[in-house]
Design an enzyme around this catalytic site. Structure first.
Site, mmCIF file in Angstrom:
data_model
loop_
_atom_site.group_PDB
_atom_site.id
_atom_site.type_symbol
_atom_site.label_atom_id
_atom_site.label_comp_id
_atom_site.label_asym_id
_atom_site.label_seq_id
_atom_site.Cartn_x
_atom_site.Cartn_y
_atom_site.Cartn_z
ATOM 1 N N ASP A 1 0.982 -1.093 0.198
ATOM 2 C CA ASP A 1 -0.208 -0.343 -0.233
ATOM 3 C C ASP A 1 0.868 1.493 -0.206
ATOM 4 O O ASP A 1 0.925 1.780 0.693
ATOM 5 C CB ASP A 1 -1.042 0.206 0.840
ATOM 6 C CG ASP A 1 -2.184 1.048 1.369
ATOM 7 O OD1 ASP A 1 -2.110 2.130 -0.045
ATOM 8 O OD2 ASP A 1 -2.579 1.464 2.206
ATOM 9 N N GLU B 1 -6.272 4.661 -8.762
ATOM 10 C CA GLU B 1 -7.369 4.950 -8.478
ATOM 11 C C GLU B 1 -8.285 6.926 -8.984
ATOM 12 O O GLU B 1 -8.051 7.334 -9.827
ATOM 13 C CB GLU B 1 -7.853 5.991 -6.423
ATOM 14 C CG GLU B 1 -8.763 5.715 -6.726
ATOM 15 C CD GLU B 1 -9.320 5.943 -4.975
ATOM 16 O OE1 GLU B 1 -9.791 6.449 -4.239
ATOM 17 O OE2 GLU B 1 -8.021 5.087 -4.066
ATOM 18 N N LYS C 1 -9.703 1.351 -9.595
ATOM 19 C CA LYS C 1 -10.024 2.282 -8.508
ATOM 20 C C LYS C 1 -11.219 3.052 -7.720
ATOM 21 O O LYS C 1 -10.853 4.250 -8.505
ATOM 22 C CB LYS C 1 -8.951 2.276 -7.119
ATOM 23 C CG LYS C 1 -9.100 1.919 -5.732
ATOM 24 C CD LYS C 1 -7.321 2.058 -5.597
ATOM 25 C CE LYS C 1 -7.980 1.850 -4.033
ATOM 26 N NZ LYS C 1 -5.875 2.346 -3.180
ATOM 27 N N THR D 1 -12.934 0.497 -2.912
ATOM 28 C CA THR D 1 -12.250 0.813 -2.166
ATOM 29 C C THR D 1 -13.416 2.236 -1.188
ATOM 30 O O THR D 1 -14.310 1.749 -1.520
ATOM 31 C CB THR D 1 -11.518 1.950 -2.613
ATOM 32 O OG1 THR D 1 -10.279 2.268 -1.050
ATOM 33 C CG2 THR D 1 -11.159 3.222 -2.981
ATOM 34 N N PHE E 1 -11.968 -1.344 4.634
ATOM 35 C CA PHE E 1 -10.986 -1.247 5.668
ATOM 36 C C PHE E 1 -11.165 -1.715 7.027
ATOM 37 O O PHE E 1 -11.869 -1.847 7.294
ATOM 38 C CB PHE E 1 -11.272 0.666 5.373
ATOM 39 C CG PHE E 1 -10.410 1.589 4.570
ATOM 40 C CD1 PHE E 1 -10.627 0.494 3.010
ATOM 41 C CD2 PHE E 1 -10.308 2.902 4.502
ATOM 42 C CE1 PHE E 1 -10.174 1.019 2.234
ATOM 43 C CE2 PHE E 1 -10.170 3.143 3.116
ATOM 44 C CZ PHE E 1 -9.310 2.310 1.939
#
Length: 318
Positions: free
Chosen positions: A17, A96, A132, A156, A178
């Site tokens: 990440d 993203e 994303k 996400t 998450f």
């Protein structure tokens, strides 16, 4: 005995990440994921300054309008960083879409297509890219369209079961539920600490994983946003976990045994199986103050970092 990172890699795909190439080279993950915050951080590193210059030059060639130049340059930079990361990992890189498009299905789909074209223009492999997208209803519908076109997506900012269920029913390739941000909310709301096994974020991902396996959903579950290695240990065996460099370092330095907690054939007790339509999805979100607040906060923060990146590019253009 092998360190915890090496042990974890035997039962779970480890994803970096970060946009930091040195960290990726050190920890050798299979995949990597970025977001606007990581792209902004990476763009400030000395190793990316040449790419930043290339991006601004590209932006100038695309339009005479300064705001359009900034947009083109930001996309070029995002893809350029993705391309460099792609050269360092054998698998997939998540890129993203602008968080400000999170409530616009058509704009999200169009931006995804543009980013993939840029990957092709830069000589990278668009087939090794995950698009994303924030897990809003509009984002999930955009992913459904893209998946039908053969574009794999990573959904996400996912905080609750309804978001996960809607993603699975839309045929999304991968979700990033998450963990740490859920924990943050409950620690503040309940003014207490949680043991790793009782961590609300860990429990949320465990429920999602078991439900997907129980009902035959193919969507990959990739836990994200960790606050400590205890959370990671409780999710050992999950399809994938995306972990930042600090926690990767801690795992590398620890050598206590890693026990697998999630299993492919594990049967949950969750019989919820009603297909979610839009109204049911929105009601489930409305009934979950944590998910509602954290989703909105996450979108705002990613948008803020996107704007900071664009301000940096504007300065370069000037």
């Amino acid at each position: 005995m092998q360190n915890q990172l090496a042990q974890l890699k035997k039962m779970t795909k480890v994803v970096a990440d970060t946009g930091d190439i040195e960290a990726i080279q050190r920890y050798q993950p299979e995949d990597a994921t970025t977001n606007p915050s990581l792209i902004l951080k990476a763009s400030l590193l000395p190793s990316y300054q040449l790419l930043l210059e290339e991006a601004t030059s590209y932006g100038k060639l695309q339009s005479d309008d300064v705001s359009e130049q900034v947009t083109h340059a930001a996309d070029w930079l995002t893809v350029g960083i993705g391309k460099i990361i792609q050269q360092q990992v054998p698998g997939l890189v998540s890129t993203e879409v602008d968080a400000r498009l999170s409530f616009n299905t058509e704009a999200t789909v169009n931006k995804a297509r543009e980013l993939l074209k840029l990957y092709e223009q830069q000589g990278a492999d668009p087939k090794r890219v995950l698009i994303k997208i924030a897990s809003t209803w509009e984002g999930i519908k955009a992913a459904e369209i893209l998946e039908q076109e053969g574009v794999r997506c990573n959904l996400t900012l996912l905080f609750n079961f309804a978001q996960a269920q809607a993603c699975a029913e839309a045929g999304v390739y991968l979700i990033s539920p998450f963990v740490g941000r859920i924990l943050d909310w409950y620690k503040k709301a309940e003014e207490k600490e949680f043991a790793a096994a009782e961590d609300p974020g860990v429990q949320s991902v465990t429920r999602i994983y078991n439900y997907f396996r129980q009902h035959g959903h193919k969507t990959i579950v990739m836990g994200a946003s960790f606050r400590n290695t205890g959370e990671i240990m409780e999710l050992a065996g999950c399809d994938a976990l995306t972990i930042g460099p600090d926690l990767l370092s801690m795992l590398e330095q620890a050598d206590s045994p890693v026990e697998q907690k999630l299993f492919e054939n594990q049967q949950g007790l969750d019989t919820q199986n009603n297909v979610l339509d839009e109204s049911a999805f929105r009601w489930a979100m409305n009934e979950d103050p944590m998910a509602t607040e954290k989703l909105a906060e996450g979108i705002r923060n990613f948008a803020k970092d996107q704007q900071a990146l664009e301000a940096l590019i504007l300065q370069k253009l000037g």
